[in-house]
Design an enzyme around this catalytic site. Structure first.
Site, PDB file in Angstrom:
ATOM      1  NE  ARG A  15     -31.703 -63.957 -32.093  1.00 48.06           N
ATOM      2  CZ  ARG A  15     -31.555 -65.271 -31.896  1.00 48.06           C
ATOM      3  NH1 ARG A  15     -32.317 -65.612 -30.841  1.00 48.06           N
ATOM      4  NH2 ARG A  15     -30.909 -65.906 -32.531  1.00 48.06           N
ATOM      5  CE  LYS A  75     -27.685 -68.912 -33.342  1.00 46.50           C
ATOM      6  NZ  LYS A  75     -28.400 -70.259 -32.659  1.00 46.50           N
ATOM      7  CE1 TYR A  94     -29.962 -69.645 -25.943  1.00 47.43           C
ATOM      8  CE2 TYR A  94     -29.906 -67.382 -27.114  1.00 47.43           C
ATOM      9  CZ  TYR A  94     -30.577 -68.350 -26.230  1.00 47.43           C
ATOM     10  OH  TYR A  94     -32.026 -68.085 -25.615  1.00 47.43           O
ATOM     11  CG  HIS A  96     -27.013 -74.234 -29.515  1.00 47.51           C
ATOM     12  ND1 HIS A  96     -28.012 -74.860 -29.074  1.00 47.51           N
ATOM     13  CD2 HIS A  96     -27.360 -73.084 -29.876  1.00 47.51           C
ATOM     14  CE1 HIS A  96     -28.874 -73.689 -28.834  1.00 47.51           C
ATOM     15  NE2 HIS A  96     -28.564 -72.579 -29.432  1.00 47.51           N
ATOM     16  CD  GLU A 118     -26.382 -73.648 -25.379  1.00 48.22           C
ATOM     17  OE1 GLU A 118     -25.180 -74.423 -25.728  1.00 48.22           O
ATOM     18  OE2 GLU A 118     -26.475 -72.648 -25.453  1.00 48.22           O
ATOM     19  CG  ASP A 270     -30.688 -74.535 -32.205  1.00 44.65           C
ATOM     20  OD1 ASP A 270     -31.170 -75.530 -31.772  1.00 44.65           O
ATOM     21  OD2 ASP A 270     -31.052 -73.543 -31.600  1.00 44.65           O
TER      22      ASP A 270
END
Length: 371
Positions: A15, A75, A94, A96, A118, A270
């Protein structure tokens, strides 16, 4: 603002954080956009496509990060990227962090202002930047689960829809949120016998009405989870507590009593995973055996379908990228309370309670960090 888009370097992550349309919008608003060379190739976007819309192409990651006031990614950064963090940088991606203690420490040590997709909240609730990738991961989960049930993949050798005269596979979905709802949709479409468990009875009523008897529903508790898993050929774990570690709903003892060759797909990996024994895997090596069952725990499932996921993600993120770029991060967070929930670190301060509890770290409120 100077905005940079690095090439994603996580295993099999194709991506990219911006499309040519997004570049045009930012350039027309007076911002400078730098894209690392080849960043879009995995999503079918060439450097020339970006240049045509006004982007500058950087030769490598170091120059891409160094030129930025704000870096926009897909990511969470991996260890090779930690050295690019700095105090005057805004990172929007993101993160996480509840499942990433080392990344959390690196961001805090550098003093980077990190805003996590997120944990951004919508005006009426929900998680608008997590939702599109949850949709993709949910739909993929039933597809990869069906493929993993094949004998060469380590599964029991079952065809999910069966054929006339045979039973379809029994698919259990833990969680009826965005990812779970999309998993249900594809599993039903494949012809599976689907059961969904959730603690939200209203959500179960909605799903029951939507599928008009084509699925079974059960209030989620340890006994119902045990019963469902023991009868399951495939279990899809799609449980989410925003920003926090996922709860472990399926124990190793329970897995040891499940059908040999059964498949467990952990969409929540994740965030630490909702099956005991879950550990992040990659698209290059997606599964591992546990007590005769097969775990599928790829932490970036949407990365396998980048042409779909890049478009779906940027459709959601660009509104916020433009706000951050035009107003500056502090003013943008002050104007949008939902975006403010995305702030995770700033100037060495941790601003997410769930992450602090996960790692035993001190944390402050977003409001105190802003002021």
């Amino acid at each position: 603002m100077k905005i940079s888009i690095p090439r994603e370097i996580k295993n099999n992550e194709f991506r990219v954080a911006i499309t040519p349309a997004g570049v045009r919008e930012l350039v027309e608003a007076g911002h400078e956009v730098t894209v690392e060379t080849s960043a879009g190739e995995g999503s079918g976007i060439s450097d020339a496509d970006y240049v045509t819309q006004g982007a500058t192409i950087a030769a490598d990651a170091a120059s891409t990060w160094a030129s930025a006031e704000m870096v926009v990614k897909v990511k969470e950064p991996i260890e090779a990227e930690y050295g690019y963090f700095r105090k005057d940088l805004v990172l929007f991606t993101y993160l996480h962090l509840a499942a990433e203690p080392e990344l959390t420490k690196a961001l805090l040590a550098a003093g980077t202002t990190a805003i996590a997709y997120e944990t951004v909240q919508g005006a009426t609730g929900g998680l608008p930047l997590l939702a599109p990738m949850s949709e993709v991961a949910g739909r993929l989960s039933a597809i990869v689960g069906a493929a993993t049930l094949l004998k060469p993949a380590g599964g029991m050798g079952a065809l999910v829809p069966g054929v006339p005269g045979t039973r379809p596979s029994n698919v259990v979905v833990l969680g009826g949120g965005v990812a779970g709802t999309n998993a249900i949709s594809v599993a039903v479409g494949l012809g599976a016998d689907v059961t969904v468990l959730d603690t939200n009875l209203q959500r179960l009523k909605e799903l029951d009405a939507l599928y008009a008897g084509r699925i079974k529903t059960a209030a989620s508790n340890s006994l119902e989870i045990e019963r469902a898993c023991l009868a399951a050929d495939m279990v899809i774990g799609s449980v989410l507590i925003p920003g926090a570690k996922a709860p472990k709903l399926v124990s190793l003892d329970l897995v040891s009593r499940m059908k040999p060759g059964s498949v467990l797909v952990d969409i929540a990996v994740d965030q630490g995973g909702c099956f005991e024994g879950s550990k992040p895997t990659t698209h290059a090596d997606p599964t591992f055996a546990v007590h005769g069952s097969v775990y599928y725990c790829v932490a970036n499932m949407p990365g396998a379908v980048p042409q779909t996921s890049t478009m779906a993600l940027t459709n959601a993120t660009m509104r916020y990228v433009k706000l951050l770029a035009s107003k500056g991060w502090k003013d943008a967070l002050g104007r949008d309370a939902g975006l403010a929930h995305g702030l995770n670190t700033h100037q060495g301060l941790l601003t997410n309670e769930a992450v602090g509890l996960a790692h035993g770290m001190e944390f402050v409120t977003v409001e105190s960090a802003l002021h």
